[in-house]
Design a protein around this motif. Structure first.
Motif, mmCIF file in Angstrom:
data_model
loop_
_atom_site.group_PDB
_atom_site.id
_atom_site.type_symbol
_atom_site.label_atom_id
_atom_site.label_comp_id
_atom_site.label_asym_id
_atom_site.label_seq_id
_atom_site.Cartn_x
_atom_site.Cartn_y
_atom_site.Cartn_z
ATOM 1 N N ALA A 180 0.828 -1.211 0.000
ATOM 2 C CA ALA A 180 0.000 0.000 0.000
ATOM 3 C C ALA A 180 0.860 1.258 0.000
ATOM 4 O O ALA A 180 0.542 2.236 -0.702
ATOM 5 C CB ALA A 180 -0.933 -0.012 1.197
ATOM 6 N N LEU A 181 1.954 1.248 0.791
ATOM 7 C CA LEU A 181 2.801 2.445 0.867
ATOM 8 C C LEU A 181 3.404 2.775 -0.498
ATOM 9 O O LEU A 181 3.466 3.947 -0.884
ATOM 10 C CB LEU A 181 3.919 2.220 1.889
ATOM 11 C CG LEU A 181 4.900 3.382 2.071
ATOM 12 C CD1 LEU A 181 4.161 4.650 2.511
ATOM 13 C CD2 LEU A 181 6.009 3.019 3.048
ATOM 14 N N ALA A 182 3.819 1.741 -1.242
ATOM 15 C CA ALA A 182 4.402 1.970 -2.568
ATOM 16 C C ALA A 182 3.372 2.590 -3.506
ATOM 17 O O ALA A 182 3.670 3.532 -4.257
ATOM 18 C CB ALA A 182 4.934 0.661 -3.124
ATOM 19 N N HIS A 183 2.128 2.089 -3.486
ATOM 20 C CA HIS A 183 1.053 2.659 -4.320
ATOM 21 C C HIS A 183 0.822 4.125 -3.982
ATOM 22 O O HIS A 183 0.708 4.975 -4.879
ATOM 23 C CB HIS A 183 -0.241 1.872 -4.111
ATOM 24 C CG HIS A 183 -0.312 0.580 -4.867
ATOM 25 N ND1 HIS A 183 -0.280 0.502 -6.236
ATOM 26 C CD2 HIS A 183 -0.419 -0.702 -4.417
ATOM 27 C CE1 HIS A 183 -0.381 -0.762 -6.627
ATOM 28 N NE2 HIS A 183 -0.458 -1.516 -5.526
ATOM 29 N N LYS A 184 0.749 4.428 -2.692
ATOM 30 C CA LYS A 184 0.431 5.793 -2.282
ATOM 31 C C LYS A 184 1.587 6.754 -2.562
ATOM 32 O O LYS A 184 1.355 7.896 -2.993
ATOM 33 C CB LYS A 184 0.075 5.799 -0.797
ATOM 34 C CG LYS A 184 -1.234 5.085 -0.513
ATOM 35 C CD LYS A 184 -1.533 5.000 0.975
ATOM 36 C CE LYS A 184 -2.816 4.217 1.226
ATOM 37 N NZ LYS A 184 -3.147 4.101 2.661
ATOM 38 N N CYS A 185 2.820 6.273 -2.353
ATOM 39 C CA CYS A 185 3.970 7.124 -2.691
ATOM 40 C C CYS A 185 4.021 7.401 -4.192
ATOM 41 O O CYS A 185 4.325 8.517 -4.624
ATOM 42 C CB CYS A 185 5.263 6.458 -2.225
ATOM 43 S SG CYS A 185 5.493 6.476 -0.446
ATOM 44 N N LYS A 186 3.719 6.380 -4.975
ATOM 45 C CA LYS A 186 3.704 6.551 -6.433
ATOM 46 C C LYS A 186 2.623 7.564 -6.828
ATOM 47 O O LYS A 186 2.852 8.443 -7.675
ATOM 48 C CB LYS A 186 3.445 5.196 -7.088
ATOM 49 C CG LYS A 186 3.487 5.213 -8.604
ATOM 50 C CD LYS A 186 3.229 3.807 -9.153
ATOM 51 C CE LYS A 186 3.207 3.797 -10.679
ATOM 52 N NZ LYS A 186 2.938 2.433 -11.203
ATOM 53 N N GLY A 187 1.435 7.460 -6.213
ATOM 54 C CA GLY A 187 0.344 8.377 -6.527
ATOM 55 C C GLY A 187 0.684 9.813 -6.168
ATOM 56 O O GLY A 187 0.390 10.751 -6.924
ATOM 57 N N LYS A 188 1.306 10.004 -5.003
ATOM 58 C CA LYS A 188 1.674 11.352 -4.579
ATOM 59 C C LYS A 188 2.803 11.932 -5.451
ATOM 60 O O LYS A 188 2.825 13.146 -5.722
ATOM 61 C CB LYS A 188 2.083 11.331 -3.110
ATOM 62 C CG LYS A 188 0.911 11.052 -2.176
ATOM 63 C CD LYS A 188 1.368 10.894 -0.734
ATOM 64 C CE LYS A 188 0.186 10.569 0.179
ATOM 65 N NZ LYS A 188 0.592 10.363 1.590
ATOM 66 N N ALA A 189 3.714 11.071 -5.887
ATOM 67 C CA ALA A 189 4.791 11.530 -6.766
ATOM 68 C C ALA A 189 4.223 11.957 -8.123
ATOM 69 O O ALA A 189 4.618 12.990 -8.683
ATOM 70 C CB ALA A 189 5.821 10.413 -6.944
ATOM 71 N N TYR A 190 3.274 11.190 -8.645
ATOM 72 C CA TYR A 190 2.631 11.563 -9.910
ATOM 73 C C TYR A 190 1.880 12.882 -9.765
ATOM 74 O O TYR A 190 1.812 13.678 -10.694
ATOM 75 C CB TYR A 190 1.669 10.463 -10.365
ATOM 76 C CG TYR A 190 2.339 9.350 -11.136
ATOM 77 C CD1 TYR A 190 3.317 9.617 -12.082
ATOM 78 C CD2 TYR A 190 1.965 8.018 -10.935
ATOM 79 C CE1 TYR A 190 3.922 8.589 -12.802
ATOM 80 C CE2 TYR A 190 2.567 6.995 -11.650
ATOM 81 C CZ TYR A 190 3.543 7.284 -12.579
ATOM 82 O OH TYR A 190 4.132 6.276 -13.286
ATOM 83 N N ARG A 191 1.323 13.124 -8.581
ATOM 84 C CA ARG A 191 0.639 14.392 -8.339
ATOM 85 C C ARG A 191 1.622 15.551 -8.482
ATOM 86 O O ARG A 191 1.304 16.577 -9.100
ATOM 87 C CB ARG A 191 0.025 14.387 -6.946
ATOM 88 C CG ARG A 191 -0.609 15.712 -6.562
ATOM 89 C CD ARG A 191 -0.788 15.803 -5.061
ATOM 90 N NE ARG A 191 -1.183 17.150 -4.651
ATOM 91 C CZ ARG A 191 -1.131 17.583 -3.401
ATOM 92 N NH1 ARG A 191 -0.667 16.793 -2.433
ATOM 93 N NH2 ARG A 191 -1.512 18.808 -3.098
ATOM 94 N N LEU A 192 2.825 15.403 -7.924
ATOM 95 C CA LEU A 192 3.829 16.461 -8.038
ATOM 96 C C LEU A 192 4.283 16.658 -9.479
ATOM 97 O O LEU A 192 4.672 17.764 -9.868
ATOM 98 C CB LEU A 192 5.041 16.124 -7.161
ATOM 99 C CG LEU A 192 4.797 16.121 -5.641
ATOM 100 C CD1 LEU A 192 6.072 15.735 -4.903
ATOM 101 C CD2 LEU A 192 4.297 17.486 -5.158
ATOM 102 N N LEU A 193 4.217 15.601 -10.264
ATOM 103 C CA LEU A 193 4.616 15.674 -11.678
ATOM 104 C C LEU A 193 3.476 16.161 -12.569
ATOM 105 O O LEU A 193 3.661 16.329 -13.776
ATOM 106 C CB LEU A 193 5.102 14.301 -12.156
ATOM 107 C CG LEU A 193 6.398 13.791 -11.505
ATOM 108 C CD1 LEU A 193 6.652 12.333 -11.895
ATOM 109 C CD2 LEU A 193 7.578 14.660 -11.926
ATOM 110 N N GLY A 194 2.288 16.398 -12.007
ATOM 111 C CA GLY A 194 1.154 16.878 -12.802
ATOM 112 C C GLY A 194 0.467 15.779 -13.590
ATOM 113 O O GLY A 194 -0.367 16.064 -14.449
ATOM 114 N N ALA A 232 -5.897 5.276 -5.667
ATOM 115 C CA ALA A 232 -7.053 4.388 -5.512
ATOM 116 C C ALA A 232 -6.594 2.949 -5.248
ATOM 117 O O ALA A 232 -7.190 2.236 -4.429
ATOM 118 C CB ALA A 232 -7.928 4.455 -6.758
ATOM 119 N N ALA A 233 -5.517 2.528 -5.939
ATOM 120 C CA ALA A 233 -4.981 1.184 -5.708
ATOM 121 C C ALA A 233 -4.442 1.058 -4.288
ATOM 122 O O ALA A 233 -4.622 0.023 -3.621
ATOM 123 C CB ALA A 233 -3.879 0.892 -6.727
ATOM 124 N N GLY A 234 -3.780 2.112 -3.789
ATOM 125 C CA GLY A 234 -3.285 2.084 -2.408
ATOM 126 C C GLY A 234 -4.407 2.028 -1.394
ATOM 127 O O GLY A 234 -4.307 1.338 -0.367
#
Length: 326
Positions: free
Chosen positions: A86-100, A110-112
């Protein structure tokens, strides 16, 4: 950033030491010493590159250091080792947010949430990520719709142009056909483009030759027109066209037509019988001789046809042979 050797299997001692280093790194993170924590996570990963939790934790650390691309890389490595992290999914989602990358961010978060639900991530997903992802999706759909509409218009335009080109080609073909078959396209005397000597009244049975498509096309050829004019002026000129298949085809057709007319009243007196000045003084082979040019006569010494030709007394009298009789 160290990634470790994924093909190497760590020993139990290496695994224990990696776990110890992870604990130290977590303490450094808690103290705000992010650089030290990053170093310790790297050492732990070198010892045990098969631990998804190490990559997930370092992804979280990289995210705090505002390094979203590296955070995505570590998160994807963690998910390759454990798809349910779950942590990997959420970190990936937050990183994509910073990348726009809002749509990718929404999917990862959602996967996290499916793996481990938490209120903070749900609030971020609902109030920030999903609305932006929806705006981006709608903008993409509008763009795709415009592209489809443009492609459809381009297709219709190509179809229209193709239809116009086909219609133009059809109209031009009809015009050429009308020009070639309908009295030779408004040419004087029904044989426009031919010398004036071929104008005038067409003898009975002669009109059909001008309806022959092949002859109609040939009589549009400037070379054939010039040759027929030269032969009309002086039948002896036909010798220079004996090797010209187009000219001889017209001549042969004319011979055949006159032969079918039963001799054309004695070898076309006065030139194609009643046609003023037409094909004047052509040899008897040009009309009235079913077999074409008499076989025994030299083509260079063409004798005038017998009848009303004004030049009938200027040469030897023509004596019909067996070949000249129907």
């Amino acid at each position: 950033v160290p990634m470790g050797d994924s093909e190497e299997t760590p020993s139990e001692e290496a695994v224990d030491k990696a776990n110890s280093l992870r604990g130290q790194a977590m303490c450094a993170m808690g103290d705000g010493n992010l650089d030290e924590a990053l170093k310790l996570f790297g050492e732990a990963i070198e010892l045990n590159p098969h631990a998804a939790v190490l990559f997930a934790k370092r992804s979280q650390l990289l995210l705090r250091n505002k390094k979203p691309n590296n955070a995505v890389r570590d998160a994807e490595r963690a998910l390759a080792l454990n798809p349910d992290n779950a942590l990997a999914h959420k970190c990936k989602g937050k990183a994509y947010r910073l990348l726009g990358k809002w749509e990718e961010s929404a999917l990862a978060l959602a996967a996290g949430q499916k793996c481990d639900y938490d209120d903070d991530t749900q609030e971020l997903l609902k109030t920030v990520v999903k609305p932006n992802a929806e705006k981006l999706r709608m903008a993409r759909l509008r763009k795709e719709s415009k592209n489809r509409e443009r492609d459809h218009k381009d297709k219709l335009e190509r179809i229209r142009k193709a239809k116009e080109a086909r219609q133009k080609a059809h109209d031009e073909a009809k015009a050429r056909e009308a020009s070639g078959m309908g009295g030779m396209g408004g040419m004087p005397g029904g044989m426009g483009g031919m010398p004036d000597g071929m104008e005038g009244d067409i003898p009975p049975g002669m009109a059909g030759i001008f309806n022959d498509p092949e002859i109609a096309v040939l009589l549009q050829d400037p070379e054939v027109i010039q040759a027929m004019a030269a032969i009309q002026q002086n039948p002896a000129n036909m010798m220079q066209y004996m090797n010209n298949p187009k000219v001889m085809k017209v001549v042969t057709k004319l011979q055949g037509k006159f032969a079918g007319m039963g001799g054309a009243e004695g070898g076309m007196p006065g030139g194609m019988g009643g046609m003023p000045g037409g094909m004047g003084g052509m040899p008897g082979g040009m009309g009235g001789m079913p077999g074409g040019m008499p076989g025994g006569r030299s083509t260079g010494d063409s004798a005038p046809s017998q009848g009303t030709n004004n030049n009938a007394n200027s040469g030897p009298k023509f004596t019909p042979t067996c070949d000249d009789v129907d």
